[in-house]
Design a protein around this motif. Structure first.
Motif, mmCIF file in Angstrom:
data_model
loop_
_atom_site.group_PDB
_atom_site.id
_atom_site.type_symbol
_atom_site.label_atom_id
_atom_site.label_comp_id
_atom_site.label_asym_id
_atom_site.label_seq_id
_atom_site.Cartn_x
_atom_site.Cartn_y
_atom_site.Cartn_z
ATOM 1 N N SER A 7 0.850 -1.181 0.000
ATOM 2 C CA SER A 7 0.000 0.000 0.000
ATOM 3 C C SER A 7 0.892 1.239 0.000
ATOM 4 C CB SER A 7 -0.924 0.014 1.220
ATOM 5 O OG SER A 7 -0.166 0.034 2.413
ATOM 6 N N GLY A 8 0.269 2.391 -0.261
ATOM 7 C CA GLY A 8 0.989 3.646 -0.170
ATOM 8 C C GLY A 8 1.379 4.281 -1.485
ATOM 9 N N GLY A 9 1.109 3.603 -2.593
ATOM 10 C CA GLY A 9 1.433 4.199 -3.879
ATOM 11 C C GLY A 9 0.502 5.340 -4.222
ATOM 12 N N GLY A 10 0.823 6.029 -5.301
ATOM 13 C CA GLY A 10 -0.018 7.133 -5.734
ATOM 14 C C GLY A 10 0.698 8.021 -6.716
ATOM 15 N N LEU A 11 0.095 9.177 -6.954
ATOM 16 C CA LEU A 11 0.644 10.180 -7.867
ATOM 17 C C LEU A 11 1.328 11.268 -7.045
ATOM 18 C CD1 LEU A 11 0.905 11.566 -10.655
ATOM 19 C CD2 LEU A 11 -1.370 12.559 -10.239
ATOM 20 N N VAL A 12 2.553 11.596 -7.403
ATOM 21 C CA VAL A 12 3.298 12.613 -6.672
ATOM 22 C C VAL A 12 4.105 13.435 -7.667
ATOM 23 C CG1 VAL A 12 5.253 11.062 -6.256
ATOM 24 C CG2 VAL A 12 4.852 12.990 -4.700
ATOM 25 N N GLN A 13 4.325 14.691 -7.339
ATOM 26 C CA GLN A 13 5.115 15.555 -8.208
ATOM 27 C C GLN A 13 6.603 15.268 -8.031
ATOM 28 O OE1 GLN A 13 4.023 19.620 -7.367
ATOM 29 N NE2 GLN A 13 2.226 19.509 -8.710
ATOM 30 N N PRO A 14 7.397 15.570 -9.056
ATOM 31 C CA PRO A 14 8.854 15.412 -8.900
ATOM 32 C C PRO A 14 9.354 16.185 -7.686
ATOM 33 C CG PRO A 14 8.301 15.772 -11.192
ATOM 34 C CD PRO A 14 7.024 15.958 -10.421
ATOM 35 N N GLY A 15 10.259 15.553 -6.935
ATOM 36 C CA GLY A 15 10.765 16.145 -5.712
ATOM 37 C C GLY A 15 9.977 15.763 -4.473
ATOM 38 N N GLY A 16 8.822 15.160 -4.670
ATOM 39 C CA GLY A 16 7.974 14.774 -3.553
ATOM 40 C C GLY A 16 8.395 13.456 -2.907
ATOM 41 N N LEU A 18 6.933 9.648 -0.937
ATOM 42 C CA LEU A 18 5.912 8.648 -0.654
ATOM 43 C C LEU A 18 6.515 7.611 0.275
ATOM 44 C CD1 LEU A 18 4.236 7.770 -4.107
ATOM 45 C CD2 LEU A 18 3.133 8.915 -2.176
ATOM 46 N N ARG A 19 5.664 6.983 1.063
ATOM 47 C CA ARG A 19 6.108 5.849 1.857
ATOM 48 C C ARG A 19 5.250 4.635 1.510
ATOM 49 N NH1 ARG A 19 6.538 4.538 8.340
ATOM 50 N NH2 ARG A 19 4.278 4.312 8.151
ATOM 51 N N GLY A 65 20.624 7.073 -1.271
ATOM 52 C CA GLY A 65 20.558 8.413 -0.713
ATOM 53 C C GLY A 65 19.180 9.052 -0.783
ATOM 54 N N ARG A 66 18.279 8.453 -1.541
ATOM 55 C CA ARG A 66 16.917 9.011 -1.656
ATOM 56 C C ARG A 66 15.871 8.078 -1.032
ATOM 57 N NH1 ARG A 66 14.626 9.517 -6.477
ATOM 58 N NH2 ARG A 66 15.813 7.850 -7.493
ATOM 59 N N PHE A 67 16.099 6.782 -1.128
ATOM 60 C CA PHE A 67 15.156 5.802 -0.597
ATOM 61 C C PHE A 67 15.732 5.152 0.653
ATOM 62 C CE2 PHE A 67 12.869 4.473 -4.807
ATOM 63 C CZ PHE A 67 12.619 5.810 -5.087
ATOM 64 N N THR A 68 14.838 4.775 1.566
ATOM 65 C CA THR A 68 15.242 4.055 2.767
ATOM 66 C C THR A 68 14.291 2.890 3.000
ATOM 67 O OG1 THR A 68 16.106 6.081 3.782
ATOM 68 C CG2 THR A 68 15.708 4.201 5.233
ATOM 69 N N ILE A 69 14.854 1.700 3.096
ATOM 70 C CA ILE A 69 14.050 0.520 3.425
ATOM 71 C C ILE A 69 14.193 0.250 4.915
ATOM 72 C CG2 ILE A 69 15.931 -1.106 2.880
ATOM 73 C CD1 ILE A 69 13.770 -3.035 1.815
ATOM 74 N N TYR A 79 8.875 -1.258 5.000
ATOM 75 C CA TYR A 79 8.556 0.057 4.438
ATOM 76 C C TYR A 79 9.599 0.459 3.406
ATOM 77 C CZ TYR A 79 5.884 0.239 8.790
ATOM 78 O OH TYR A 79 5.023 -0.042 9.829
ATOM 79 N N LEU A 80 9.185 1.330 2.513
ATOM 80 C CA LEU A 80 10.121 1.970 1.599
ATOM 81 C C LEU A 80 9.788 3.456 1.595
ATOM 82 C CD1 LEU A 80 12.478 1.446 -0.368
ATOM 83 C CD2 LEU A 80 10.787 1.493 -2.222
ATOM 84 N N GLN A 81 10.634 4.230 2.253
ATOM 85 C CA GLN A 81 10.486 5.681 2.251
ATOM 86 C C GLN A 81 11.195 6.223 1.030
ATOM 87 O OE1 GLN A 81 8.829 7.812 4.449
ATOM 88 N NE2 GLN A 81 9.323 9.366 2.907
ATOM 89 N N MET A 82 10.459 6.930 0.188
ATOM 90 C CA MET A 82 11.000 7.432 -1.070
ATOM 91 C C MET A 82 10.938 8.947 -1.063
ATOM 92 S SD MET A 82 9.307 4.700 -3.733
ATOM 93 C CE MET A 82 7.661 5.336 -3.527
ATOM 94 N N ASN A 83 12.103 9.578 -1.097
ATOM 95 C CA ASN A 83 12.215 11.037 -1.111
ATOM 96 C C ASN A 83 12.823 11.513 -2.420
ATOM 97 O OD1 ASN A 83 11.278 11.047 1.586
ATOM 98 N ND2 ASN A 83 13.378 10.883 2.364
#
Length: 122
Positions: A7-16, A18-19, A65-69, A79-83
């Motif tokens: 769960s947790g997917g969706g539409l996000v703008q560049p630079g945004g 999601l987890r 450097g952008r994602f953290t599992i 979890y996958l934190q995506m920045n």
């Protein structure tokens, strides 16, 4: 048997950000290594991140450097934190689990979730 639900997917703008979450049913979640993969049309499924039983992590270079599992064994969830998301991060993200023995050997079957769509677009 392990069942995985993302769960947790969706539409996000560049630079945004999601987890993503992946909830696992069944027993002995702590005995499984967990992975996130992603797939885009026309491309092979790509390994994005791995977390081992003891919490060791690895990432594909493009997300370093952008994602953290991370994992919470008490909640049977990874979890996958995506920045700093980029359009190239767009795809269906799949959770994967495989059992690892105490000596570090992979054993048994792989388990997959149904996937969650991530779209990075302005």
């Amino acid at each position: 048997q392990v069942q995985l639900v993302e769960s947790g997917g969706g539409l996000v703008q560049p630079g945004g950000s999601l987890r993503l979450s992946c909830a696992a049913s069944g027993s002995a979640f702590s005995l499984y290594a967990m992975r996130w993969y992603r797939q885009t049309p026309g491309k092979q499924r790509e390994l994005v991140a791995t977390i081992g039983r003891a919490g060791t992590r690895s990432y594909v270079d493009s997300v370093e450097g952008r994602f953290t599992i991370s994992r919470d064994n008490a909640k049977n969830t990874v979890y996958l934190q995506m920045n700093s998301l980029k359009p190239d991060d767009t795809g269906v993200y799949y959770c994967n689990a495989y059992k690892v023995t105490d000596t570090g050997l992979r054993t048994g079957s792989d388990y997959w979730g149904q996937g969650t769509q991530v779209t990075v677009s302005s």
